[in-house]
Scaffold this active site. Sequence first.
Site, PDB file in Angstrom:
ATOM      1  N   SER A 190     -16.728  -3.393   0.179  1.00 27.26           N
ATOM      2  CA  SER A 190     -16.180  -2.605  -0.924  1.00 27.26           C
ATOM      3  C   SER A 190     -17.098  -2.613  -2.131  1.00 27.26           C
ATOM      4  O   SER A 190     -16.801  -1.956  -3.122  1.00 27.26           O
ATOM      5  CB  SER A 190     -14.793  -3.127  -1.291  1.00 27.26           C
ATOM      6  OG  SER A 190     -14.770  -4.506  -1.305  1.00 27.26           O
ATOM      7  N   HIS A 221     -16.604   2.668   3.909  1.00 23.95           N
ATOM      8  CA  HIS A 221     -15.616   1.976   3.075  1.00 23.95           C
ATOM      9  C   HIS A 221     -14.263   2.679   3.149  1.00 23.95           C
ATOM     10  O   HIS A 221     -14.071   3.743   2.566  1.00 23.95           O
ATOM     11  CB  HIS A 221     -16.144   1.930   1.627  1.00 23.95           C
ATOM     12  CG  HIS A 221     -15.260   1.199   0.696  1.00 23.95           C
ATOM     13  ND1 HIS A 221     -15.194   1.448  -0.658  1.00 23.95           N
ATOM     14  CD2 HIS A 221     -14.372   0.186   0.913  1.00 23.95           C
ATOM     15  CE1 HIS A 221     -14.329   0.650  -1.218  1.00 23.95           C
ATOM     16  NE2 HIS A 221     -13.809  -0.131  -0.292  1.00 23.95           N
ATOM     17  N   GLU A 235     -15.352   6.324   1.896  1.00 21.17           N
ATOM     18  CA  GLU A 235     -16.544   6.415   1.049  1.00 21.17           C
ATOM     19  C   GLU A 235     -17.718   5.989   1.940  1.00 21.17           C
ATOM     20  O   GLU A 235     -17.726   4.867   2.447  1.00 21.17           O
ATOM     21  CB  GLU A 235     -16.350   5.433  -0.125  1.00 21.17           C
ATOM     22  CG  GLU A 235     -17.331   5.565  -1.240  1.00 21.17           C
ATOM     23  CD  GLU A 235     -17.018   4.582  -2.388  1.00 21.17           C
ATOM     24  OE1 GLU A 235     -16.548   3.442  -2.132  1.00 21.17           O
ATOM     25  OE2 GLU A 235     -17.262   4.956  -3.544  1.00 21.17           O
ATOM     26  N   ASN A 248     -15.007   1.456  -6.498  1.00 18.00           N
ATOM     27  CA  ASN A 248     -14.708   0.206  -7.210  1.00 18.00           C
ATOM     28  C   ASN A 248     -15.422   0.074  -8.546  1.00 18.00           C
ATOM     29  O   ASN A 248     -15.035  -0.748  -9.371  1.00 18.00           O
ATOM     30  CB  ASN A 248     -14.981  -0.985  -6.309  1.00 18.00           C
ATOM     31  CG  ASN A 248     -13.822  -1.180  -5.359  1.00 18.00           C
ATOM     32  OD1 ASN A 248     -12.666  -1.049  -5.768  1.00 18.00           O
ATOM     33  ND2 ASN A 248     -14.106  -1.439  -4.104  1.00 18.00           N
TER      34      ASN A 248
HETATM   35  N1  CAA Z   1       0.217   0.620   6.499  1.00 24.78           N
HETATM   36  C1  CAA Z   1       0.534   1.834   7.026  1.00 24.78           C
HETATM   37  N2  CAA Z   1       1.337   2.724   6.402  1.00 24.78           N
HETATM   38  C2  CAA Z   1       1.860   2.361   5.219  1.00 24.78           C
HETATM   39  C3  CAA Z   1       1.586   1.126   4.628  1.00 24.78           C
HETATM   40  C4  CAA Z   1       0.740   0.222   5.326  1.00 24.78           C
HETATM   41  N3  CAA Z   1       0.412  -0.969   4.833  1.00 24.78           N
HETATM   42  N4  CAA Z   1       2.246   1.056   3.442  1.00 24.78           N
HETATM   43  C5  CAA Z   1       2.899   2.230   3.304  1.00 24.78           C
HETATM   44  N5  CAA Z   1       2.667   3.011   4.367  1.00 24.78           N
HETATM   45  C6  CAA Z   1       3.174   4.370   4.610  1.00 24.78           C
HETATM   46  C7  CAA Z   1       4.662   4.357   4.802  1.00 24.78           C
HETATM   47  O1  CAA Z   1       4.995   4.128   6.155  1.00 24.78           O
HETATM   48  C8  CAA Z   1       5.060   5.752   4.345  1.00 24.78           C
HETATM   49  O2  CAA Z   1       4.796   6.665   5.372  1.00 24.78           O
HETATM   50  P1  CAA Z   1       5.692   8.015   5.486  1.00 24.78           P
HETATM   51  O3  CAA Z   1       5.521   8.774   4.211  1.00 24.78           O
HETATM   52  O4  CAA Z   1       5.116   8.730   6.658  1.00 24.78           O
HETATM   53  O5  CAA Z   1       7.094   7.562   5.697  1.00 24.78           O
HETATM   54  C9  CAA Z   1       4.054   6.056   3.213  1.00 24.78           C
HETATM   55  O6  CAA Z   1       2.957   5.156   3.425  1.00 24.78           O
HETATM   56  C10 CAA Z   1       4.656   5.814   1.868  1.00 24.78           C
HETATM   57  O7  CAA Z   1       5.135   4.459   1.839  1.00 24.78           O
HETATM   58  P2  CAA Z   1       6.419   3.962   1.029  1.00 24.78           P
HETATM   59  O8  CAA Z   1       7.414   5.093   0.951  1.00 24.78           O
HETATM   60  O9  CAA Z   1       6.876   2.676   1.616  1.00 24.78           O
HETATM   61  O10 CAA Z   1       5.891   3.569  -0.387  1.00 24.78           O
HETATM   62  P3  CAA Z   1       5.089   4.411  -1.449  1.00 24.78           P
HETATM   63  O11 CAA Z   1       5.509   5.840  -1.481  1.00 24.78           O
HETATM   64  O12 CAA Z   1       5.190   3.592  -2.668  1.00 24.78           O
HETATM   65  O13 CAA Z   1       3.584   4.370  -0.921  1.00 24.78           O
HETATM   66  C11 CAA Z   1       1.437   3.435  -0.937  1.00 24.78           C
HETATM   67  C12 CAA Z   1       2.902   3.178  -0.677  1.00 24.78           C
HETATM   68  C13 CAA Z   1       0.904   4.426   0.085  1.00 24.78           C
HETATM   69  C14 CAA Z   1       0.734   2.098  -0.768  1.00 24.78           C
HETATM   70  C15 CAA Z   1       1.280   4.028  -2.395  1.00 24.78           C
HETATM   71  O14 CAA Z   1       1.930   3.193  -3.308  1.00 24.78           O
HETATM   72  C16 CAA Z   1      -0.159   4.186  -2.809  1.00 24.78           C
HETATM   73  O15 CAA Z   1      -0.809   5.174  -2.482  1.00 24.78           O
HETATM   74  N6  CAA Z   1      -0.649   3.198  -3.578  1.00 24.78           N
HETATM   75  C17 CAA Z   1      -2.047   3.203  -4.045  1.00 24.78           C
HETATM   76  C18 CAA Z   1      -2.927   2.689  -2.951  1.00 24.78           C
HETATM   77  C19 CAA Z   1      -4.345   2.650  -3.357  1.00 24.78           C
HETATM   78  O16 CAA Z   1      -4.744   2.962  -4.472  1.00 24.78           O
HETATM   79  N7  CAA Z   1      -5.199   2.256  -2.401  1.00 24.78           N
HETATM   80  C20 CAA Z   1      -6.620   2.095  -2.642  1.00 24.78           C
HETATM   81  C21 CAA Z   1      -6.862   0.689  -3.003  1.00 24.78           C
HETATM   82  S1  CAA Z   1      -8.541   0.418  -3.348  1.00 24.78           S
HETATM   83  C22 CAA Z   1      -9.190   0.066  -1.873  1.00 24.78           C
HETATM   84  O17 CAA Z   1      -8.578  -0.051  -0.857  1.00 24.78           O
HETATM   85  C23 CAA Z   1     -10.650  -0.093  -1.883  1.00 24.78           C
HETATM   86  C24 CAA Z   1     -11.180  -1.394  -2.285  1.00 24.78           C
HETATM   87  O18 CAA Z   1     -12.338  -1.617  -1.956  1.00 24.78           O
HETATM   88  C25 CAA Z   1     -10.507  -2.362  -3.103  1.00 24.78           C
END
Ligand code: CAA
Length: 284
Positions: free
Chosen positions: A120, A141, A153, A191
Amino acid sequence: MGINKVAVIGAGQMGSGIAQVAAQAGCEVRLYDAESERVSRSLAGIEKQLSGGVAKGKWTQEQAEQARSRIRAAGSLQEAGEDADLIIEAIIENMNAKKTLLAELDSVASAQTILASNTSSLPVTELASVTGRPEQVIGMHFMNPVPVMKLVEVIRGLRTSDETYATVAELAERMGKTALEVRDFPGFVSNRILMPMINEAVYTLYEGVASAEAIDGVMRLGMNHPMGPLALADLIGLDTCLAIMETLHDGFGDSKYRPCPLLRSYVHAGWLGRKSGRGFYSYE
Ligand code: CAA
């Protein structure tokens, strides 16, 4: 070259998600982790994700079964990597650990195999330097949670070839993702922008400006972020957040990237976020 056989090294939350989406894209997947129980946990988690998707009508039972049958546990790095077209490493975010692994993969993989790192923030050019195939080393990524997030990415090291880039970008698209090309600078794009925001949120908490709930609420309700920065840090893992801030700090030599002392002390306390049951929030 089209990718059919993928090895995923590291069966944590990122490796599991990558194995799942690779299998759903039609690839044969070998999953390896130095701790074999992590592979069993990962396979059980993937099974649950796939059947959950059937229940929600995202894919059919048959598609879920086919995807599951394409993923196999590998007992060694050699077994995972020897006939892979692409090996994706998703182990801990640590330069020495990744270099050691990549050097080993370089020796077990065939000459055509592409080596991708899910790093990352670590420099891909430096990771490639321990291999005899820097043209075939690339950053791939994925974002967390991998099955949900649409971005890959793709980071080109200085010596990554056009062919390697095109092959990896094509696979990302087959996985239903959008591949965006990024040059090899500390933190890449994702990041470099995201992590200083998370670090600033930790400073805001540290300085007592507001509670964790209020900080996250401001960003969710005021900026329409799907989750607040502290909850997101817990999802990513606080150890990973700290490692990325350190890479930015070292890479740019600019004090604006200094990690918040509170982030550091949470990591020392073992409060790593969701995966350890406690971070800025409690998950027990
Ligand atoms: N694995 C698989 N699917 C998942 C999941 C997981 N861990 N968590 C949630 N989901 C799915 C759910 O099953 C649901 O699917 P459907 O719409 O088909 O039913 C969908 O995602 C939405 O989930 P929820 O309704 O439970 O909850 P939500 O609407 O709050 O969404 C979230 C959860 C998708 C995590 C949302 O909050 C989100 O997009 N958060 C931001 C995530 C983000 O920014 N990620 C990038 C992080 S940075 C990174 O990864 C890079 C790095 O290098 C650090």
